[in-house]
Scaffold this motif. Structure first.
Motif, mmCIF file in Angstrom:
data_model
loop_
_atom_site.group_PDB
_atom_site.id
_atom_site.type_symbol
_atom_site.label_atom_id
_atom_site.label_comp_id
_atom_site.label_asym_id
_atom_site.label_seq_id
_atom_site.Cartn_x
_atom_site.Cartn_y
_atom_site.Cartn_z
ATOM 1 N N ASP A 124 0.775 -1.165 -0.117
ATOM 2 C CA ASP A 124 -0.113 0.259 0.080
ATOM 3 C C ASP A 124 0.977 1.197 -0.302
ATOM 4 O O ASP A 124 1.456 1.242 1.340
ATOM 5 N N ILE A 125 0.726 2.174 -1.235
ATOM 6 C CA ILE A 125 1.698 3.252 -1.122
ATOM 7 C C ILE A 125 1.480 4.499 -0.570
ATOM 8 O O ILE A 125 1.739 5.713 -0.783
ATOM 9 N N ALA A 126 0.287 4.361 -0.360
ATOM 10 C CA ALA A 126 -0.411 4.845 0.729
ATOM 11 C C ALA A 126 0.549 5.226 2.059
ATOM 12 O O ALA A 126 -0.462 5.971 2.722
ATOM 13 N N GLN A 127 0.754 4.124 2.773
ATOM 14 C CA GLN A 127 1.448 4.503 3.833
ATOM 15 C C GLN A 127 2.379 4.629 4.340
ATOM 16 O O GLN A 127 3.565 4.780 3.474
ATOM 17 N N ASP A 128 2.369 5.351 4.892
ATOM 18 C CA ASP A 128 4.065 5.744 5.440
ATOM 19 C C ASP A 128 4.970 4.328 5.487
ATOM 20 O O ASP A 128 6.185 5.244 5.064
ATOM 21 N N ASP A 129 5.448 3.859 5.783
ATOM 22 C CA ASP A 129 6.577 3.235 5.879
ATOM 23 C C ASP A 129 6.674 2.430 4.687
ATOM 24 O O ASP A 129 8.016 1.823 4.813
ATOM 25 N N VAL A 130 5.119 2.414 4.144
ATOM 26 C CA VAL A 130 5.820 1.821 2.194
ATOM 27 C C VAL A 130 6.850 2.882 2.125
ATOM 28 O O VAL A 130 7.871 2.567 0.886
ATOM 29 N N ILE A 131 6.474 4.017 2.360
ATOM 30 C CA ILE A 131 7.072 5.254 1.585
ATOM 31 C C ILE A 131 8.382 5.210 1.920
ATOM 32 O O ILE A 131 9.267 5.788 1.117
ATOM 33 N N ARG A 132 8.504 5.029 2.634
ATOM 34 C CA ARG A 132 10.175 5.596 3.126
ATOM 35 C C ARG A 132 11.213 4.510 3.125
ATOM 36 O O ARG A 132 12.073 4.555 2.217
ATOM 37 N N ASP A 133 10.180 3.152 2.866
ATOM 38 C CA ASP A 133 10.937 1.884 2.072
ATOM 39 C C ASP A 133 11.801 1.905 0.605
ATOM 40 O O ASP A 133 12.742 1.633 0.452
ATOM 41 N N VAL A 134 10.397 2.307 -0.040
ATOM 42 C CA VAL A 134 10.656 2.639 -1.691
ATOM 43 C C VAL A 134 11.263 4.083 -1.245
ATOM 44 O O VAL A 134 12.368 4.078 -2.484
ATOM 45 N N LEU A 135 11.098 5.205 -1.016
ATOM 46 C CA LEU A 135 12.153 6.628 -0.593
ATOM 47 C C LEU A 135 13.812 5.570 -0.684
ATOM 48 O O LEU A 135 14.553 5.645 -1.349
ATOM 49 N N GLU A 136 13.811 4.396 0.379
ATOM 50 C CA GLU A 136 15.376 3.665 0.767
ATOM 51 C C GLU A 136 16.006 3.305 -0.568
ATOM 52 O O GLU A 136 17.209 3.323 -0.994
ATOM 53 N N GLN A 137 14.856 2.413 -0.490
ATOM 54 C CA GLN A 137 15.387 1.461 -2.201
ATOM 55 C C GLN A 137 16.163 2.411 -3.090
ATOM 56 O O GLN A 137 16.327 1.560 -3.624
ATOM 57 N N SER A 138 15.520 3.610 -3.238
ATOM 58 C CA SER A 138 15.744 3.840 -4.550
ATOM 59 C C SER A 138 16.526 5.023 -4.385
ATOM 60 O O SER A 138 17.186 5.764 -5.009
ATOM 61 N N GLY A 139 17.258 5.390 -2.656
ATOM 62 C CA GLY A 139 18.790 5.906 -2.602
ATOM 63 C C GLY A 139 18.280 7.002 -3.080
ATOM 64 O O GLY A 139 19.325 7.975 -2.151
ATOM 65 N N PHE A 140 17.056 7.404 -1.498
ATOM 66 C CA PHE A 140 16.551 8.865 -0.693
ATOM 67 C C PHE A 140 16.745 8.717 0.200
ATOM 68 O O PHE A 140 16.746 7.501 0.721
ATOM 69 N N SER A 141 17.278 9.769 1.459
ATOM 70 C CA SER A 141 16.875 9.348 2.047
ATOM 71 C C SER A 141 15.544 9.369 3.069
ATOM 72 O O SER A 141 14.398 9.995 2.347
#
Length: 199
Positions: A124-141
């Protein structure tokens, strides 16, 4: 230098199936690209489109077949009926807007990874934990998720207005600085050819 405005929705399977090709095409042709996530349902409402759930069954069935075929052609995993779709696309869009404003990483990869989370990984890309994980996977803080929320909200709303004014009506939608318009991931070859001067 040519420029591409890339209008898209993180909830769109066809945005996901575009992969990182928009960025690759821009780089190949010496073009810049601006990522403009928007509210696709609002764009449909403004430009005569119909949300998938409200379409005639014939159209819904065709869409599912086309998703299967496009995913096979792109060699990308795709679940045609993901567990968390539809969901609120704004939080992931805000993260993309903030990441682009920071200018420190690969935004194309981030867009792709949000699409994969929704359409291939049942997240669920509306969830904060998913958003943070995707950011990190993509090389962002992961902290980007907490930054610039008001600015991102304003940009998200403005992207919709810009899309309508520029002639977009779906996602993904690519518009060059010469007002050449390309709708759909299946028009990326045409975008490439146009930028190369072959179309």
């Amino acid at each position: 230098m040519p420029h591409i405005d890339y209008y898209f929705a993180t909830l769109s399977p066809f945005t996901y199936l575009s992969g990182t090709r928009p960025a690759e095409i821009a780089a190949k042709n010496g073009a810049t690209i601006t990522y403009k996530p928007l509210d696709i349902m609002a764009l449909f409402a403004r430009t005569g489109g119909t949300p998938p759930k409200d379409r005639h069954p014939n159209r819904q069935e065709y869409r599912l077949q086309e998703l299967r075929r496009r995913a096979l052609r792109a060699d990308m995993p795709l679940k045609p009926k993901p567990a968390f779709w539809p969901t609120n696309g704004a939080p992931s869009a805000y993260a993309i807007i903030t990441a682009q404003n920071e200018g420190t990483g690969d935004v194309g990869k981030l867009v792709q990874n949000f699409g994969a989370a929704c359409w291939a990984e049942d997240r669920d890309i509306a969830q904060d934990d998913v958003i943070r994980d995707v950011l990190e996977q993509s090389g962002f803080s992961p902290d980007i998720a907490d930054k610039g929320l008001m600015t991102s909200a304003d940009t998200f709303a403005r992207n919709l207005e810009d899309a309508v004014a520029a002639g977009a009506f779906g996602a993904p939608f690519f518009i060059t600085d010469t007002d050449e318009r390309f709708w759909g991931q299946d028009r990326l070859d045409d975008l490439d050819a146009y930028l190369a001067g072959d179309l």
